[in-house]
Design an enzyme around this catalytic site. Structure first.
Site, PDB file in Angstrom:
ATOM      1  N   GLY A 270      26.593 -86.259   1.995  1.00  0.00           N
ATOM      2  CA  GLY A 270      26.415 -84.826   1.772  1.00  0.00           C
ATOM      3  C   GLY A 270      27.111 -84.411   0.487  1.00  0.00           C
ATOM      4  CB  SER A 271      28.745 -81.232  -0.503  1.00  0.00           C
ATOM      5  OG  SER A 271      27.691 -80.466  -0.009  1.00  0.00           O
ATOM      6  CB  SER A 272      31.646 -86.120   0.109  1.00  0.00           C
ATOM      7  OG  SER A 272      32.132 -85.385   1.187  1.00  0.00           O
TER       8      SER A 272
END
Lengths: 549, 90
Positions: A270-272
């Site tokens: 995801g956004s990581s």
């Protein structure tokens, strides 16, 4: 007359001679037999110093115990203890019924009928019970059942029970390693008495286990994983996967608890992944943290639309794209860089190869075979690529150690990584500052720990269910490091299907769930790891970012 | 008793003691698992978790004064500050 007399004499004489011969044979046989007995007696009584051994205990071969496993501070994690096992020789037994009754009186878990059937079926050998407790051993001795014998055995013991289940793995009843460290170092543990020292710190492991369990209970998650890594050496200080199991019990090898989520699962970051996307952009040397991208409108490609969850409707700088977690901005960066460079960069930093520490339980990264334009844009914000938690923390730690490739290990070591460079020192410094800014000003304020400059980035990914993204179930993760700008330890936490609570205002995204969990872990382990605080002084991160060379 | 016999006996005793030591070590470990220590500490002691603010880096420049008294004064000041900071957390 004489003839007859002579004849008679010679017959008697012959009979006497035969009798004499026979007596001689008999006597020599007896002498020989007694000699054998005397020699054997002398052997047992004079030369063999095995005094005081109970005849109930068979002469077992001398057991070289399986070597210990210890943590980095020499605390025992796994050890072997001497035990006895009880077996029966049915052909030596007199009364099966009585023996079965007496056995059941000692071992409550043995059923009489079943045991009788087993006794009748086997001819020469039958395990009655493995690894008896000393009390049970004494009780069996008191019963005095003919045909029952003890064998000296060893039992593998894990005093910490569930604490290190996935790291240790475990052994089967014959003390062969079946998973984890026990399996990988099976030969070494069997052949030498030298104990193996792991990189794990038991106290840190307990603190992380405790905090992760609290978070799972609070958010009613199905499970979770957490890893703490020393950035300079790649040593894993803690590796937890929940739910877990007790390696002291050898049962259910295929249950859900045995699955090591920290190393064997494939989770979309995801956004990581925007940390990686940002590093890629900065590595081109053409893009700086201050380069602007138009993030006003959703991007439409074919049947896909890329939006922002908290759209700002303005132009955003690379720094702001990371801070506000803009999907549109990240996709635009990927388009700008080009998918050929993107794939090359991913290959170079080791995102496309399997990351292996010593464990056999690993997971290959999943990524599209045809790296198309749509893939390129979704991968920029962490969708369409799936990694194990260990893989993600390894890559990010490699960026934070000054840009050298990181080799994660579960063994205690002192040397710095000798891998090749994955990003430049300048980019590495910028990434550390950008991760800190994300916590102080961006979406991950919940990750803040008073006294430490924590940096990090959360990521939420919908779970894949039969090839389709689920709208109700997700993974929420947070990758962080502290203290910035020269971090010593990195932490990764991921929760499986957490539920929203009142405290999270109905959100079940990573910023509300994984980030505070990571903060709790860091607050607890930081002082244990002797990480000193910066006091209340906080540098001007923006200025520092501008000045990075 | 000849010397070889004594060596033999000593070796045997050593082996038994080593085995006993091994078992005691395992027992000690079982009694000091972090999980157990935490459970007992919560039950019997009024202890709190150490906070990051309670750890400071040693800065020798603070103690530049030659007078022992003044250095002690400074140190106690820093400590009382840290205690105040930590107790304000609750």
């Amino acid at each position: 007359m004489y003839e007859i007399g002579h004849n008679l004499y010679s017959r008697t004489y012959r009979a006497l001679m035969i009798a004499k011969k026979r007596t001689f044979v008999v006597i020599s046989v007896f002498i020989f037999a007694f000699l054998v007995l005397i020699v054997r007696l002398a052997h047992v009584m004079i030369f063999n110093k095995n005094d005081g051994e109970n005849s109930l205990y068979a002469n077992a071969p001398i057991i070289a115990f399986r070597a210990d496993i210890v943590d980095r501070n020499n605390n025992i994690i796994a050890t072997s203890l001497p035990t006895v096992s009880l077996y029966a020789c049915p052909h030596e037994m007199i009364d099966f019924d009585e023996a079965a009754e007496k056995t059941c009186a000692v071992f409550k878990d043995i059923e009489k009928e079943k045991f009788l059937r087993r006794l009748k079926k086997s001819k020469k050998f039958l395990w009655v019970k493995r690894n008896l407790s000393p009390t049970q051993e004494q009780e069996i001795l008191n019963q005095g059942i003919p045909g029952f014998h003890f064998l000296k055995t060893e039992k593998r013991v894990y005093p910490d029970k569930n604490l290190l289940s996935h790291v240790i793995g475990g052994t089967d009843i014959d003390n062969n390693g079946i998973a984890g460290i026990e399996k990988v170092f099976d030969e070494a543990l069997k052949s030498s008495t030298q104990s193996i020292a792991l990189s794990i710190d038991l106290n840190i492991q307990h603190a992380v286990h405790d905090e992760l369990q609290k978070a799972i209970d609070e958010f009613r998650a199905k499970g979770g994983a957490a890893i703490v890594m020393k950035i300079k050496t790649g040593e894993i200080f803690s590796l937890v996967s929940l739910p877990d199991f007790d390696p002291n019990r050898n049962e259910n090898p295929n249950s859900r608890e045995r699955f090591n989520m920290a190393t064997s699962s494939a989770i979309e970051p995801g956004s990581s992944a925007k940390i990686i996307n940002t590093a890629m952009a900065l590595e081109t040397k053409k893009i700086t943290p201050f380069s602007q991208y138009d993030a006003r409108f959703p991007i439409k490609i074919g049947r896909f639309t890329i939006h922002d969850f908290h759209g700002r409707g303005t132009h955003l700088s690379v720094e702001e794209i990371l801070k506000y977690s803009s999907n549109i901005g990240s996709a635009k960066i990927a388009l700008d860089v080009g998918r050929k460079y993107q794939k090359e960069f991913f290959k170079k930093i080791g995102l496309l190869d399997t990351v292996a520490c010593e464990l056999v339980e690993t997971q290959k990264p999943l990524y599209p075979k045809n790296w198309g334009e749509v893939n390129s844009m979704t991968i920029a914000f962490g969708h369409g690529i799936a990694l194990s938690p260990l893989h993600l923390i390894t890559v990010v730690s490699g960026m934070l150690n000054g840009g050298m490739k990181n080799n994660p290990t579960l063994l205690k070591k002192n040397s710095a990584p000798s891998g090749e460079r994955i990003i430049s020192e300048k980019t590495a410094k910028q990434i550390a500052i950008l991760m800190r800014l994300n916590v102080t000003e961006g979406a991950n304020k919940k990750a803040e720990v008073k006294g430490y400059c924590v940096g990090g980035k959360s990521g939420t990914a919908e779970k894949l269910n039969r090839g389709k993204y689920s709208k109700t179930a997700n993974y929420t993760g947070f990758i962080g490091a502290f203290p910035m700008p020269n971090p010593e330890y990195s932490v990764y936490v991921v929760l499986d299907e957490p539920q929203a609570t009142k405290k999270t205002h109905g959100y079940r995204t990573a910023g509300w769930i994984a980030a505070p969990t990571a903060a709790n872990i860091i607050q607890r382990i930081g002082p244990m790891l002797n990480v000193t605080t910066s006091g209340n002084r906080e540098p001007n991160w923006h200025e520092m970012l501008r000045k990075v060379k | 008793m000849d010397i070889e016999d004594r060596i033999y006996r000593a070796k045997k005793e050593l082996k038994i003691e080593k085995a006993n030591n091994h078992i005691l070590r395992a027992e000690w470990k079982a009694l000091t698992t972090p999980e157990r220590v935490q459970r007992l500490a919560i039950k019997h002691l009024k202890m709190k978790q150490i906070l990051p603010q309670q750890l400071r880096e040693y800065d020798p420049s603070i103690f530049h004064s030659d007078s022992k008294k003044q250095n002690t004064k400074k140190l106690s000041k820093i400590i009382s500050e840290m205690v105040a900071e930590a107790s304000s957390e609750d």
